[in-house]
Design an enzyme around this catalytic site. Structure first.
Site, PDB file in Angstrom:
ATOM      1  N   HIS A 124       0.837  -1.202   0.000  1.00 11.84           N
ATOM      2  CA  HIS A 124       0.000   0.000   0.000  1.00 11.84           C
ATOM      3  C   HIS A 124       0.878   1.262   0.000  1.00 11.84           C
ATOM      4  O   HIS A 124       1.856   1.345   0.732  1.00 11.84           O
ATOM      5  CB  HIS A 124      -0.864   0.050   1.266  1.00 11.84           C
ATOM      6  CG  HIS A 124      -2.048  -0.853   1.243  1.00 11.84           C
ATOM      7  ND1 HIS A 124      -1.949  -2.212   1.356  1.00 11.84           N
ATOM      8  CD2 HIS A 124      -3.378  -0.565   1.137  1.00 11.84           C
ATOM      9  CE1 HIS A 124      -3.167  -2.746   1.326  1.00 11.84           C
ATOM     10  NE2 HIS A 124      -4.050  -1.770   1.179  1.00 11.84           N
ATOM     11  N   ASN A 157       7.752  -4.149   3.417  1.00 12.87           N
ATOM     12  CA  ASN A 157       6.314  -3.888   3.527  1.00 12.87           C
ATOM     13  C   ASN A 157       5.763  -4.209   4.913  1.00 12.87           C
ATOM     14  O   ASN A 157       5.031  -3.397   5.505  1.00 12.87           O
ATOM     15  CB  ASN A 157       5.571  -4.710   2.469  1.00 12.87           C
ATOM     16  CG  ASN A 157       4.064  -4.541   2.555  1.00 12.87           C
ATOM     17  OD1 ASN A 157       3.551  -3.432   2.593  1.00 12.87           O
ATOM     18  ND2 ASN A 157       3.356  -5.662   2.613  1.00 12.87           N
TER      19      ASN A 157
END
Length: 288
Positions: A124, A157
């Site tokens: 994201h 991440n």
């Protein structure tokens, strides 16, 4: 009434209807443009990022979502930048985690399954938790569009990047009340050197940046540059850089409306003074 006058009246009615319809279209288009501009301005500070030099790889489109904007590249099949604002809320929380979804605005078909077996996470850029807490469930769903994703190594991440996102929402936002964030990928300087390094159609970045600004009469800024090959447990302040360095690496001008004297001060220095970064630099992530 003469036949000629009757003919002119009948002929004039469609013209009047067309003129009225045209007026409604013009007014509606103007209102839509005003609302779109107002939405865009509410999600950026000192202007939408622009290119310092135009090239074939600089072409991108601005995609508007609830709570954030995406500068989308159909060449790199990546968001080149994502911009959003966060402010303090009394009870920050997010709803159930939505599923990943294809974004039909993208030229190329990037499906949620595109990353499977690649060794990369769907990373994201506009964060799920922070966007949900501040902008609501509809905005949270938009963060799961594939146009908000970029390939990230799991150690980045799930650990280092997640720790930085957590520090922004849980530490910087309460400290300052509101912040502006711009984030995105960094690619090698030569496009041809990386053109075949892809997850499906999506080009793999070599690093990611995040710029956090406290909008004020005398704004403050922190900028981070994190490469793909991190362990995940490094201190956040190991990755502090100047905004000028990120602009040099990306070719973007992040705050084009900022007066030059203020830009030179804000973008040229590396200083964490006043941020309390030392309080969270070594803190483990929420899921560690």
């Amino acid at each position: 009434m003469s036949p000629r006058r009757s003919f002119l009246l009948r002929r004039g009615r469609p013209l009047r209807r067309f003129a009225i319809s045209l007026l409604f279209v013009a007014v509606g288009t103007g209102l839509w443009h005003f609302q779109a501009r107002e939405l865009r301005d509410s999600l950026v500070w000192m202007g939408v990022p622009v290119w310092q030099q135009v090239s074939p790889t600089s072409f991108h489109r601005v995609l508007s979502n609830d709570g954030f904007l995406v500068g989308w590249s159909d060449v790199r099949v990546n968001p080149l930048w994502v911009s959003y604002r966060l402010q303090a809320v009394e009870d920050p929380r997010s709803g159930p985690r939505p599923g990943f979804r294809r974004d039909w605005r993208a030229l190329w078909p990037i499906d949620p399954e595109s990353y499977f077996g690649s060794g990369y996470d769907r990373g994201h850029l506009a964060p799920n938790y922070a966007i949900a807490a501040v902008h609501g469930s509809r905005a949270q769903r938009d963060t799961f569009l594939m146009s908000n994703m970029s390939p990230q190594r799991p150690e980045l991440n799930r650990r280092l990047w997640q720790r930085l996102e957590e520090a922004v929402m849980d530490h910087f936002v309460p400290r300052f009340g509101a912040v502006q964030v711009i984030t995105g990928p960094v690619f090698p300087a030569r496009f041809l050197d990386n053109v075949f390094n892809r997850v499906g159609l999506v080009e793999v970045p070599e690093a990611f940046y995040k710029i956090i600004v406290v909008p004020a009469e005398r704004p403050l800024a922190l900028a981070f540059l994190m490469p793909q090959g991190v362990r995940g447990d490094e201190p956040l302040d190991d990755f502090l850089v100047s905004i000028d360095e990120i602009e040099a690496r990306t070719g973007l001008d992040f705050f084009p409306n900022l007066p030059m004297p203020a830009a030179e001060v804000l973008e040229g220095r590396v200083s964490a003074r006043g941020w309390g970064l030392e309080e969270v630099a070594h803190r483990p992530g929420r899921f560690e």
